[in-house]
Design a protein around this motif. Structure first.
Motif, PDB file in Angstrom:
ATOM      1  N   ILE A  85      -8.788   1.026 -36.381  1.00  0.00           N
ATOM      2  CA  ILE A  85      -7.778   0.648 -35.173  1.00  0.00           C
ATOM      3  C   ILE A  85      -8.701   0.522 -33.703  1.00  0.00           C
ATOM      4  O   ILE A  85      -8.155  -0.324 -32.910  1.00  0.00           O
ATOM      5  CB  ILE A  85      -6.947   1.924 -34.877  1.00  0.00           C
ATOM      6  CG1 ILE A  85      -7.801   3.080 -34.659  1.00  0.00           C
ATOM      7  CG2 ILE A  85      -6.090   1.950 -36.059  1.00  0.00           C
ATOM      8  CD1 ILE A  85      -6.960   4.510 -34.516  1.00  0.00           C
ATOM      9  N   TRP A 125      -3.275  -3.358 -27.349  1.00  0.00           N
ATOM     10  CA  TRP A 125      -1.909  -3.275 -28.260  1.00  0.00           C
ATOM     11  C   TRP A 125      -0.917  -3.341 -26.994  1.00  0.00           C
ATOM     12  O   TRP A 125       0.301  -3.816 -27.460  1.00  0.00           O
ATOM     13  CB  TRP A 125      -1.903  -2.139 -28.994  1.00  0.00           C
ATOM     14  CG  TRP A 125      -3.000  -1.739 -29.928  1.00  0.00           C
ATOM     15  CD1 TRP A 125      -3.412  -2.836 -30.761  1.00  0.00           C
ATOM     16  CD2 TRP A 125      -3.320  -0.612 -30.499  1.00  0.00           C
ATOM     17  NE1 TRP A 125      -4.564  -2.315 -31.491  1.00  0.00           N
ATOM     18  CE2 TRP A 125      -4.583  -1.014 -31.287  1.00  0.00           C
ATOM     19  CE3 TRP A 125      -3.135   0.689 -30.240  1.00  0.00           C
ATOM     20  CZ2 TRP A 125      -5.021   0.047 -32.139  1.00  0.00           C
ATOM     21  CZ3 TRP A 125      -3.797   1.686 -30.699  1.00  0.00           C
ATOM     22  CH2 TRP A 125      -4.943   1.284 -31.574  1.00  0.00           C
ATOM     23  N   MET A 208      -5.394   3.777 -27.501  1.00  0.00           N
ATOM     24  CA  MET A 208      -5.129   2.500 -27.242  1.00  0.00           C
ATOM     25  C   MET A 208      -6.450   1.641 -27.288  1.00  0.00           C
ATOM     26  O   MET A 208      -7.527   1.837 -26.790  1.00  0.00           O
ATOM     27  CB  MET A 208      -4.580   2.356 -25.632  1.00  0.00           C
ATOM     28  CG  MET A 208      -4.245   0.954 -25.208  1.00  0.00           C
ATOM     29  SD  MET A 208      -2.827   0.147 -26.213  1.00  0.00           S
ATOM     30  CE  MET A 208      -1.583   1.402 -25.540  1.00  0.00           C
ATOM     31  N   THR A 210      -7.840  -2.219 -29.650  1.00  0.00           N
ATOM     32  CA  THR A 210      -7.734  -3.734 -29.633  1.00  0.00           C
ATOM     33  C   THR A 210      -7.732  -4.236 -31.133  1.00  0.00           C
ATOM     34  O   THR A 210      -7.585  -5.275 -31.404  1.00  0.00           O
ATOM     35  CB  THR A 210      -9.071  -4.288 -29.114  1.00  0.00           C
ATOM     36  OG1 THR A 210     -10.030  -3.883 -29.636  1.00  0.00           O
ATOM     37  CG2 THR A 210      -9.127  -4.113 -27.591  1.00  0.00           C
ATOM     38  N   ARG A 214      -2.577  -1.258 -35.257  1.00  0.00           N
ATOM     39  CA  ARG A 214      -2.218  -0.177 -34.221  1.00  0.00           C
ATOM     40  C   ARG A 214      -1.956   1.147 -34.741  1.00  0.00           C
ATOM     41  O   ARG A 214      -1.434   0.889 -35.801  1.00  0.00           O
ATOM     42  CB  ARG A 214      -1.388  -0.827 -33.319  1.00  0.00           C
ATOM     43  CG  ARG A 214      -0.154  -1.114 -33.698  1.00  0.00           C
ATOM     44  CD  ARG A 214       0.915  -1.329 -32.458  1.00  0.00           C
ATOM     45  NE  ARG A 214       2.358  -1.718 -33.264  1.00  0.00           N
ATOM     46  CZ  ARG A 214       3.202  -0.777 -33.349  1.00  0.00           C
ATOM     47  NH1 ARG A 214       3.088   0.515 -33.100  1.00  0.00           N
ATOM     48  NH2 ARG A 214       4.539  -1.116 -34.006  1.00  0.00           N
ATOM     49  N   ASP A 216       0.429   3.698 -35.270  1.00  0.00           N
ATOM     50  CA  ASP A 216       1.881   4.009 -35.261  1.00  0.00           C
ATOM     51  C   ASP A 216       2.051   5.658 -35.214  1.00  0.00           C
ATOM     52  O   ASP A 216       2.822   6.190 -34.507  1.00  0.00           O
ATOM     53  CB  ASP A 216       2.534   3.609 -36.342  1.00  0.00           C
ATOM     54  CG  ASP A 216       4.058   3.681 -36.454  1.00  0.00           C
ATOM     55  OD1 ASP A 216       4.712   3.009 -35.035  1.00  0.00           O
ATOM     56  OD2 ASP A 216       4.728   4.314 -37.111  1.00  0.00           O
ATOM     57  N   TYR A 229      -0.948  -5.456 -35.488  1.00  0.00           N
ATOM     58  CA  TYR A 229      -0.943  -5.962 -34.217  1.00  0.00           C
ATOM     59  C   TYR A 229      -0.863  -7.417 -34.168  1.00  0.00           C
ATOM     60  O   TYR A 229      -1.768  -8.328 -34.587  1.00  0.00           O
ATOM     61  CB  TYR A 229      -2.085  -5.252 -33.402  1.00  0.00           C
ATOM     62  CG  TYR A 229      -2.086  -6.025 -32.086  1.00  0.00           C
ATOM     63  CD1 TYR A 229      -1.105  -5.975 -31.279  1.00  0.00           C
ATOM     64  CD2 TYR A 229      -3.312  -6.558 -31.545  1.00  0.00           C
ATOM     65  CE1 TYR A 229      -0.977  -6.278 -29.852  1.00  0.00           C
ATOM     66  CE2 TYR A 229      -3.362  -6.780 -30.322  1.00  0.00           C
ATOM     67  CZ  TYR A 229      -2.303  -6.988 -29.229  1.00  0.00           C
ATOM     68  OH  TYR A 229      -2.346  -7.317 -27.972  1.00  0.00           O
ATOM     69  N   TYR A 232      -3.431  -9.796 -32.227  1.00  0.00           N
ATOM     70  CA  TYR A 232      -5.006  -9.495 -32.584  1.00  0.00           C
ATOM     71  C   TYR A 232      -5.769 -10.769 -32.351  1.00  0.00           C
ATOM     72  O   TYR A 232      -5.209 -12.045 -32.466  1.00  0.00           O
ATOM     73  CB  TYR A 232      -4.999  -9.057 -34.011  1.00  0.00           C
ATOM     74  CG  TYR A 232      -6.630  -8.834 -34.258  1.00  0.00           C
ATOM     75  CD1 TYR A 232      -7.127  -7.829 -33.562  1.00  0.00           C
ATOM     76  CD2 TYR A 232      -7.162  -9.345 -35.347  1.00  0.00           C
ATOM     77  CE1 TYR A 232      -8.606  -7.558 -33.806  1.00  0.00           C
ATOM     78  CE2 TYR A 232      -8.254  -8.962 -35.751  1.00  0.00           C
ATOM     79  CZ  TYR A 232      -9.130  -8.372 -35.134  1.00  0.00           C
ATOM     80  OH  TYR A 232     -10.374  -7.773 -35.295  1.00  0.00           O
TER      81      TYR A 232
END
Length: 551
Positions: A85, A125, A208, A210, A214, A216, A229, A232
């Motif tokens: 993530i 995100w 948070m 990139t 992402r 959840d 995401y 991306y």
């Protein structure tokens, strides 16, 4: 006499670790890179995946995920989630090679200065752009006093924003390995992290990042649910949802894989039990192994008695039956160590694997397993009648550590070295290495910080939470300084040899073994990138590489 003693010790250890039998699961490889002659490839080559989009992949890992805050996580099981993530500026691929990630480019301006330009097409995100300020903040946070990984960043001085997309990293001293260390500094959004405060990285606070997936939701006990995401910057992963499921028992993980409850199990350096590899393979399951670079070693605090006595350290080294230990813990997927380095760490500096083997064979030899020699060394020490000590092991988290120490302990009793093997929780074991409270004797494993000749050992010698030995001499400091600033491969090799020779002669650390690392997956899937020791520690987004098999 030696053979009788060894047979008795192996029988005792084998009672605690039953070896599985069956068909060999050793994989074929298109690129049979075999530095060190282990018969296991340096990395598992990428599989051929399709472009098919699928709804869900479920992957099992051994071990819980206490936090997804990279500054509070050292467990590889937690890093397995973080690496899917969050992304670094520079990553290390499955072959151990540095590659740009969120960095568009990077340049080592001089031995203590690195300039980095970040990509201009990356968003978090929430849609906000990645900035140089986010990148600098993330590095400073990972290197700061509140980070459990601060010890890795001992050479780090500062990260200064020099433009919207540029930053400059300044080091306190030259460090050959720092770009590899930098891959641990995955980038988080500064504003989100500061707003979340102490809750950042928890199941309630989240993160948070990139990454292609992402976060959840996640639970420390059960695992994480990740969602693709759509914004991306790189190639989109195949699965809309990727679930990482936590297992605390290897056999439960194996059964879940074989019944189809999960699609894959573990990812290097997380490994399925090497000695049980054959029982994991089957008509629907592929098991793949690559060479490991994680070292198992005994560490002694050389400032505490009795380990301030070289004869004691030599006696202890002489009771380590490496071949016997590997037989009961790793089977064909382990190799004895002759120094605190491994052939895969030299491949970027020496082209010919035979030359690597010759360099390692030319180092000062470790004392071989020899109980008579151990008794003779002890007789020359300040403890001719023997001594007692205790080693703690996190048995539930890693029963192999218990097995290794029980083999060594049984040998020690033959010559008057009484080692109590004390089983404790993982939390208790982790606390034994706090600065200023070094255990006199410990068993540990160490993954290298860099794919360099001394990548496994520098963090054990420089001041850091990992330096349990309290061993430093002018000669080894001088050799390390030469190593850090050497400009040619010949100079690097010569300095590394000097360090390793002194360690083998003075024995503050006793190398034991390396176990190779295996993962498993159902045959309808492939991993569409090279896989090896660096897949998780190098911050590769391994989950995005899981694809449906072609054809």
């Amino acid at each position: 006499m030696k053979q009788t003693r060894r047979s008795r010790m192996l029988c005792a250890a084998a009672a605690a670790l039953v070896l599985a039998a069956g068909c060999s699961s050793r994989p074929a490889t298109e690129e049979p890179v075999d530095a060190g002659g282990s018969g296991v490839p340096l990395f598992v080559p990428a599989g051929a995946g399709s472009d098919e989009q699928i709804d869900l992949v479920t992957w099992g890992i051994l071990g819980g995920v206490p936090s997804v805050d990279p500054a509070r996580s050292t467990a590889v099981s937690a890093l397995a989630v973080i690496a899917t993530i969050l992304e670094p500026l520079v990553k290390v691929n499955g072959r151990g090679e540095l590659e740009p990630s969120l960095a568009e480019s990077y340049e080592q301006v001089d031995p203590t200065t690195i300039d980095i330009t970040i990509r201009g097409d990356v968003t978090f995100w929430d849609g906000s752009p990645l900035t140089a300020e986010d990148a600098a903040y993330s590095i400073e946070r990972m290197a700061g006093p509140g980070s459990v990984n601060a010890g890795l960043f001992g050479a780090f001085e500062s990260a200064e924003v020099t433009g919207d997309r540029t930053l400059r990293i300044t080091l306190k001293e030259p460090s050959r390995d720092f770009l590899y260390v930098l891959c641990r500094a995955v980038v988080v959004q500064k504003a989100f992290t500061e707003a979340a405060g102490e809750g950042f990285g928890s199941s309630a606070g989240g993160v948070m990042g990139t990454g292609a997936y992402r976060l959840d939701s996640y639970s420390p006990e059960t695992g994480a649910t990740l969602v693709r995401y759509d914004g991306y910057w790189g190639e989109a992963p195949s699965a809309e949802t990727f679930e990482i499921k936590v297992f605390n028992d290897a056999q439960a993980l194996r059964l879940a894989l074989q019944t189809g409850e999960i699609d894959g199990a573990n990812m290097p350096p997380l490994t399925i039990p090497p000695a049980e590899a054959d029982s994991w393979a089957g008509p629907d399951v592929t098991v793949a192994f690559s060479q490991g670079t994680g070292t198992w070693y005994l560490a002694m605090d050389t400032q505490q008695p009795p380990f301030d006595d070289l004869h004691v350290r030599r006696a202890l080294a002489s009771i380590v039956d490496r071949e016997g230990i590997i037989q009961v813990t790793d089977g064909e997927y382990g190799d004895p160590m002759t120094a605190l380095t491994l052939p895969p760490l030299w491949t970027g500096f020496v082209d010919d694997p035979a030359e690597i083997d010759a360099i390692l064979a030319g180092l000062s030899p470790l004392p071989p397993y020899d109980l008579d020699a151990a008794a003779e060394e002890l007789a020359q020490s300040a403890y001719p009648d023997g001594f007692s000590t205790t080693v703690v092991v996190p048995h539930e988290a890693n029963p192999n550590m218990t097995t290794v120490m029980e083999v060594i302990s049984e040998a020690g009793r033959e010559v008057g070295i009484d080692i109590e093997v004390k089983r404790v929780s993982l939390a208790e074991w982790s606390a034994t290495g706090t600065p200023g409270q070094n255990p006199p004797l410990s068993l540990s494993g160490q993954s290298p910080t860099a794919a360099t000749p001394l990548g496994s050992v520098l963090q054990l010698l420089r001041p850091s939470p990992s330096r349990w030995t309290n061993y430093n001499t002018p000669s080894i400091d001088e050799a390390i300084d030469r190593y850090q600033v050497a400009e040619s491969n010949d100079e690097i090799i010569a300095a590394a040899e000097d360090v390793l020779n002194e360690l083998n002669e003075q024995l503050p650390l006793i190398p034991i073994k390396v176990n190779h690392i295996g993962f498993a997956y159902r045959n309808e899937f492939v991993v569409a990138e090279d896989v090896g020791q660096w897949t998780i520690p190098g911050s590769n987004n391994w989950a995005a590489a899981i694809k449906p098999a072609a054809g």
